[in-house]
Design an enzyme around this catalytic site. Structure first.
Site, mmCIF file in Angstrom:
data_model
loop_
_atom_site.group_PDB
_atom_site.id
_atom_site.type_symbol
_atom_site.label_atom_id
_atom_site.label_comp_id
_atom_site.label_asym_id
_atom_site.label_seq_id
_atom_site.Cartn_x
_atom_site.Cartn_y
_atom_site.Cartn_z
ATOM 1 N N PHE A 1 0.819 -1.211 0.000
ATOM 2 C CA PHE A 1 0.000 0.000 0.000
ATOM 3 C C PHE A 1 0.857 1.267 0.000
ATOM 4 C CE2 PHE A 1 -2.682 -2.926 2.840
ATOM 5 C CZ PHE A 1 -3.259 -3.556 1.752
ATOM 6 N N GLY B 1 3.396 7.726 2.801
ATOM 7 C CA GLY B 1 3.281 7.288 4.190
ATOM 8 C C GLY B 1 1.840 6.940 4.526
ATOM 9 N N GLN C 1 17.471 -1.572 30.330
ATOM 10 C CA GLN C 1 18.129 -0.868 31.437
ATOM 11 C C GLN C 1 18.445 -1.822 32.584
ATOM 12 O OE1 GLN C 1 19.016 2.261 31.206
ATOM 13 N NE2 GLN C 1 19.814 2.573 33.266
ATOM 14 N N GLY D 1 21.588 -3.527 32.092
ATOM 15 C CA GLY D 1 22.803 -2.709 32.108
ATOM 16 C C GLY D 1 23.518 -2.779 30.771
ATOM 17 N N GLU E 1 1.177 0.225 10.849
ATOM 18 C CA GLU E 1 -0.268 0.058 11.027
ATOM 19 C C GLU E 1 -0.904 1.324 11.609
ATOM 20 O OE1 GLU E 1 -1.847 -2.308 9.742
ATOM 21 O OE2 GLU E 1 -0.273 -3.783 9.399
ATOM 22 N N GLU F 1 0.842 9.087 16.235
ATOM 23 C CA GLU F 1 0.198 10.375 16.026
ATOM 24 C C GLU F 1 -1.076 10.231 15.183
ATOM 25 O OE1 GLU F 1 4.437 10.847 17.024
ATOM 26 O OE2 GLU F 1 3.366 9.656 15.529
#
Length: 566
Positions: free
Chosen positions: A297, A303, A523, A526, A550, A554
């Site tokens: 598509f 976009g 995190q 480490g 998908e 925003e």
């Protein structure tokens, strides 16, 4: 579980607060609903009327409102989940702590500021500029007590302890399936995923295609026909089962969980819109996995703006005298493009019709390619797009130069309906993507938890340090929130109700949860979290794409806002 590990997470002084009553949650939800309605009313006044650009100009307010609405819907679903468990005597200690923690943290964020992304915090006073609605919200006794104690340090520590105790059996909270067969399906695919997790990491590191044998195996397990009616050879299990299977496959690797995405889109397009001949020719092969589909598509300059697509399909007469279509243009981000056998491709056929009205959907057959020759067909060329994660199927840019397909490749046989046909699949695609995100988040939690229990620093497992335990506890809470919101959207779809709003909310929240969990689990690891040999490094780069494809976060927030404001 050894007592040293069982007690490892509790390092904070203080006892657990008294359990909250159902009345507290109901009161808090009523306060949330009042706050949301006030924000909606004020936002509509701020946007005004008659200005089509107002929503875009005021994205900070409108998208923040969408996030607030998503939080409120999610809390309603957490409450419904707990009530269902309580009714069948399955609301245990962990589940009780998860719901109060969810309320405690989300109520606090609704009052003070919630993250739309890593660097964007929506504060309700951006809309409620007098502060009156927020003041009324925070004055409610249940809101005050849940904010203060719902996710207090002792609660965090206890949740971390309970999930550490349950990690061997993956006891991270009862999902609350209303159908016991879903528990059986989940267990079956959990075992399958565990068996393939190590190999999947190798495929990722080597940027290899998922082996054909694995696709065939998933076809035999019924993955590609889960939601297809039994009359076509599918399982007819619905979108809720699709979520369960997708989550478990994605927990192993997002590539495995995503194998069914394009098949889901293709089958739904053909079932809802295809001619009888198209259904007969394609559905059996798609269901078995013998026909591999892809969706084509997106274009380089469009976009999410599908109305601006430029790829053209022109009617013509082929060399054999038969009617054909000739496709010309460029597509990008075509997942599984080389190995696929058929493309669901959107192209412009009505050149005098602007925007969406001139688009048509085609079922484009093509030969399978290889890494050396990805597109061995006259009129089609392309190249791989190298990506950080989300591997196993590979991404491609594809160029079409009068690529010829038969006249009967037009979906449904009528031009100009392509966008409407595609829109009918968006709900399922976004629900399935939300389930993928939940699976990725769950993978991050399990990897982070195992590392925190096993890793010794300063003479103790690192899970005994509160900030490590706190991260893991919140991951467990927010994963359950995202799971319940996603399952709610799936149940709405299974009931035949329109659920574009719920699907958008679930995708919006679950994608952010996946990225947050992956980041926090890295995190916890480490420096080792940055080493490619550790699976969390893969989960981290896989999670990042979920906020983009998908429908970017925003775009999703805009869809949710428009649906609630109009």
């Amino acid at each position: 579980m050894p007592s040293a590990i069982a007690a490892a997470a509790i390092t904070t002084s203080g006892s657990l607060p008294v359990s909250f009553r159902d009345a507290d949650f109901r009161s808090a939800l009523a306060a949330c609903d009042r706050l949301l309605e006030s924000l909606r009313r004020q936002l509509k006044e701020q946007l005004g009327t008659g200005d089509p650009e107002a929503l875009n100009r005021e994205q900070a307010r409108a998208h923040g409102f969408a996030w607030a609405a998503t939080y409120v819907r999610a809390l309603h679903e957490m409450h419904g989940w707990a009530a269902r468990l309580d009714a069948i005597n399955r609301l245990g200690e962990l589940e009780s702590l998860l719901i109060q923690a969810a309320f405690g943290e989300y109520l606090a964020q609704l009052a003070g500021g919630l993250p739309m992304s890593q660097g964007e915090i929506f504060r309700p006073d951006l809309i409620d500029q007098t502060g009156e609605a927020i003041a009324q919200f925070t004055a409610v006794a249940a809101v005050r007590s849940l904010r203060a104690e719902g996710f207090a340090p002792p609660v965090r520590a206890r949740i971390a302890t309970l999930i550490a105790e349950g990690r061997a059996t993956r006891s991270f909270g009862d999902a609350g399936f209303e159908d016991s067969s879903l528990d059986e399906i989940r267990a079956q695919f959990a075992r399958w995923s565990d068996d393939h997790a190590e190999a999947a990491h190798g495929w990722h590191l080597r940027n290899e295609l998922i082996p054909d044998a694995v696709i065939a195996e998933l076809g035999e397990l019924g993955v590609f026909g889960l939601t297809v009616p039994e009359s076509w050879g599918g399982s007819g299990l619905g979108k809720t089962a699709m979520c369960v299977v997708t989550e478990e496959l994605s927990r192993s690797w997002i590539g495995l969980g995503s194998l069914g995405t394009r098949t889901e889109i293709a089958c739904e397009l053909i079932l809802l819109n295809g001619t009888p001949a198209q259904q007969t020719d394609l559905l059996p092969g798609l269901i078995s996995g013998k026909i591999i589909p892809t969706a084509s598509f997106t274009e380089p300059d469009t976009g999410s703006d599908l109305a601006s697509l430029r790829t053209r399909a022109e009617p013509a007469i082929g060399a054999d005298g038969r009617a054909v279509w000739r496709i010309s243009g460029n597509k990008t981000w075509t997942t599984h493009g080389a190995r696929s056998d058929v493309m669901t491709l959107l192209a412009r056929t009505e050149h005098d019709q602007p925007g969406y009205r001139g688009l048509s959907m085609f079922l484009v057959s093509k030969p399978r390619g290889t890494d050396a020759n990805p597109f061995p067909a006259q009129g089609m060329s392309g190249s791989e797009i190298e990506v950080l994660g989300y591997r196993g199927m590979k991404e491609y840019e594809i160029g079409f130069d009068a690529y010829e397909i038969p006249d009967n490749a037009l979906l449904g046989g009528e031009p100009g309906n392509g966008f409407k046909q595609l829109m009918r699949t968006f709900e399922s695609a976004r629900i399935q993507t939300a389930a993928r995100a939940v699976g990725v988040a769950q993978s991050a939690l399990e990897l982070g938890l195992t590392y925190a229990v096993d890793r010794q620093q300063f003479g103790r497992p690192i899970i005994r340090f509160p900030r490590v335990a706190d991260k893991l506890a919140w991951m467990a809470v927010e994963i359950m929130i995202a799971r319940q919101l996603t399952l709610f959207a799936a149940r709405q779809k299974d009931a035949g109700r329109r659920c574009d709003l719920e699907a958008g909310m679930s995708k919006l929240l679950a994608a952010r949860v996946a990225w947050s969990c992956a980041d926090n689990a890295a995190q916890v690891h480490g420096g080792n979290g940055y080493a490619m040999e550790y699976r969390i490094s893969r989960v981290l780069v896989d999670a990042r794409i979920l906020n983009v494809f998908e429908g970017a976060a925003e775009i999703q927030a805009g869809i949710v806002a428009r649906a609630l404001i109009d």
